[in-house]
Write an enzyme that holds these catalytic residues in place. Sequence first.
Site, PDB file in Angstrom:
ATOM      1  N   PHE A 139      44.890 -36.205   8.074  1.00 56.44           N
ATOM      2  CA  PHE A 139      44.507 -37.312   6.996  1.00 56.44           C
ATOM      3  C   PHE A 139      43.196 -37.380   7.392  1.00 56.44           C
ATOM      4  O   PHE A 139      42.565 -37.837   8.281  1.00 56.44           O
ATOM      5  CB  PHE A 139      45.298 -38.469   7.239  1.00 56.44           C
ATOM      6  CG  PHE A 139      44.839 -39.666   6.147  1.00 56.44           C
ATOM      7  CD1 PHE A 139      45.395 -39.424   4.707  1.00 56.44           C
ATOM      8  CD2 PHE A 139      43.986 -40.445   6.428  1.00 56.44           C
ATOM      9  CE1 PHE A 139      44.864 -40.279   3.825  1.00 56.44           C
ATOM     10  CE2 PHE A 139      43.623 -41.330   5.338  1.00 56.44           C
ATOM     11  CZ  PHE A 139      44.077 -41.168   3.802  1.00 56.44           C
ATOM     12  N   ASP A 224      37.343 -36.164  13.870  1.00 53.74           N
ATOM     13  CA  ASP A 224      37.804 -37.425  13.004  1.00 53.74           C
ATOM     14  C   ASP A 224      38.425 -38.484  13.901  1.00 53.74           C
ATOM     15  O   ASP A 224      39.700 -38.453  13.993  1.00 53.74           O
ATOM     16  CB  ASP A 224      38.718 -37.063  11.859  1.00 53.74           C
ATOM     17  CG  ASP A 224      38.867 -38.416  10.892  1.00 53.74           C
ATOM     18  OD1 ASP A 224      38.666 -39.556  11.481  1.00 53.74           O
ATOM     19  OD2 ASP A 224      39.521 -38.169   9.761  1.00 53.74           O
ATOM     20  N   LYS A 253      37.479 -47.352  11.169  1.00 52.54           N
ATOM     21  CA  LYS A 253      38.491 -48.670  11.207  1.00 52.54           C
ATOM     22  C   LYS A 253      38.301 -49.725  12.152  1.00 52.54           C
ATOM     23  O   LYS A 253      37.833 -50.754  11.617  1.00 52.54           O
ATOM     24  CB  LYS A 253      39.939 -48.078  11.588  1.00 52.54           C
ATOM     25  CG  LYS A 253      40.246 -47.131  10.419  1.00 52.54           C
ATOM     26  CD  LYS A 253      41.904 -46.930  10.457  1.00 52.54           C
ATOM     27  CE  LYS A 253      42.407 -46.624   9.206  1.00 52.54           C
ATOM     28  NZ  LYS A 253      42.477 -44.951   8.993  1.00 52.54           N
TER      29      LYS A 253
HETATM   30  C1  LIG Z   1      42.014 -44.277   7.908  1.00 50.94           C
HETATM   31  C2  LIG Z   1      41.686 -42.971   8.108  1.00 50.94           C
HETATM   32  C3  LIG Z   1      40.650 -42.283   7.181  1.00 50.94           C
HETATM   33  C4  LIG Z   1      40.201 -42.885   6.026  1.00 50.94           C
HETATM   34  O1  LIG Z   1      39.541 -44.056   6.121  1.00 50.94           O
HETATM   35  P1  LIG Z   1      39.119 -45.070   5.060  1.00 50.94           P
HETATM   36  O2  LIG Z   1      38.477 -46.404   5.677  1.00 50.94           O
HETATM   37  O3  LIG Z   1      40.401 -45.579   4.489  1.00 50.94           O
HETATM   38  O4  LIG Z   1      38.767 -44.244   4.084  1.00 50.94           O
HETATM   39  C5  LIG Z   1      40.213 -41.096   7.574  1.00 50.94           C
HETATM   40  N1  LIG Z   1      40.501 -40.377   8.807  1.00 50.94           N
HETATM   41  C6  LIG Z   1      41.560 -41.012   9.316  1.00 50.94           C
HETATM   42  C7  LIG Z   1      41.926 -40.340  10.611  1.00 50.94           C
HETATM   43  C8  LIG Z   1      42.158 -42.135   9.241  1.00 50.94           C
HETATM   44  O5  LIG Z   1      43.110 -42.473   9.873  1.00 50.94           O
END
Ligand SMILES: *Cc1c(COP(=O)(O)O)cnc(C)c1O
Length: 397
Positions: A139, A224, A253
Site C-alpha cells: 500500500f 516506504d 504518519k
Molecule cells: C498510510 C500509508 C500511506 C498513505 O499515506 P497518506 O498520508 O494516507 O497519504 C502510504 N504508505 C503506507 C505504507 C501507509 O501506511
Amino acid sequence: MDEQKVSAEADKYIFQTYGRANAITLIRGDGCRLWDDNGREYLDFVSGLAVCSLGHSSPLVIKVLEEQSKKLVHVSNLYYTKPQADLARILIENSFADKVFFCNSGAEANEAAIKLVRRYSNEKSDNKKNTIISMNNSFHGRTMATLSATGQEKVRTGFSPLVQGFEFVDFNNLEMLEQAIDDTVCAVMLEPIQGEGGVVCPDKYYLKGVRKICDDNDLMLIFDEVQVGTGRTGKLFAYENFGVTPDIMTIAKALGNGLPIGAMLSTDNIASAFCPGTHATTFGGTPLVSAVAAAVVTSMLEDGILENCREMGEYFRAGLNELKDKYSCIKEVRGYGLIIGMELDQPGAPVVTECQERGFLINCAQEKILRFIPPLVIGKNEIDFLLETLNDILGRM
Ligand SMILES: *Cc1c(COP(=O)(O)O)cnc(C)c1O
C-alpha cells in the site's frame, strides 16, 4: 450536538469514502484514552492509524503548537524558516539520508519518491530506464501514481488508465524479483513491513537480498516507511531493524503526531535530480508543523519513547502469544515494536466491534488480521486490560 446529529450530518454532507458502520463520535483525547460524546472512555490501540505516537493531547505538542503559532505559521518555501531547517537537520543526522523534501502526507511523500527516481534515471538512461518494481499486497497511497504503485486490486479498481511503469512481484520472494528485472527497471519500492497488507514482516534475509539485487543491477531502493517509520518499530526508522539501508525513504504518519506532514529522504547523489522548479508543494514543511515534528522526533530519541515501544511491544506480543496457545482461531502473532498483527482463521470485524463495545479501539487489516498500533507511550496496565478483554472475547467465540 448529540451523537445522532453528528453522524447524520456527516453522512449527509461528506463523501461516503469511509466505512464507518459502528463509528462513534469522538470529542476528546488524553494520552492513550479517548472519550466519545456520550462520555464513554476508550483505550486507543489505533492511534489515528499509527499517527498519535506520543498520545493524544501531548503536553509537548500543545506547548510547541502554542509557542510556534504565536510566532509564525506559514510563509511559503520562497523563504527559509528555522523550524524547517531544524527538522531537516534532526532527520538527516539520525538517518542514512543526506537530503529531505517536505510535503503533507504519505501519498505525497511516495509521489515525490516516484518522481525523483524517474527524473534521476530518465536523465541518465535517455528515458529508457524508468520502470519501478513494487510488491503485491503493498500500500503506497491513493493519488494516481501511488495507487498505480499499490499492489492491491481493491485500491486500483475503477481508476484506469493507471500511471504506467510499475511491475509487481511477491513480497518475500527474491527469485521473482530477480526474474522481473530487465533493462527498463530503475528502482524497487517496498514497505519493509507491509502495514495495510496485514503487518506482513520480511523473512530474515529478504531485505538484505533485495539490497544486493539492487546493488548488482544498479537499481535504487525505496523504503516506504510512512507507517512503520518514525518510532513505530522501536527504532527511529524501520530499516535499522534489518541492517539494510535504502537509497530513498518516505515517512509521514507519526511525524507530526497528528499534524499533517510527510517527508521524502534520499542520498545526495539521487537528490541532485531535483533542481529548482522540478518539484514543490505550498504547505511542505511549514514552520508550525515543522516545529511540532522536530519536537516529536527529538522526544522519541531523548525521552525513552523508543525504549518503551520496544519493551511494551515485547510484553504485548508475549501476551498475545499466550492467547495463541489457548485459542486455535489465532494463526499467528507478528510484528516489531508496537505494530503487531494477530492473524485469525476468520473475519476480525466482530472482535473489533466487541472490543469497541467494551471500551477498546483496535483495527482490522485484510479482513482477518487484527492490527494493534497503540501510542508508543502505552504502559503494561493498558496492555493487560486489552489482553484480558481479548481473552474473554475469544473464549466465547
Ligand atoms: C498510510 C500509508 C500511506 C498513505 O499515506 P497518506 O498520508 O494516507 O497519504 C502510504 N504508505 C503506507 C505504507 C501507509 O501506511
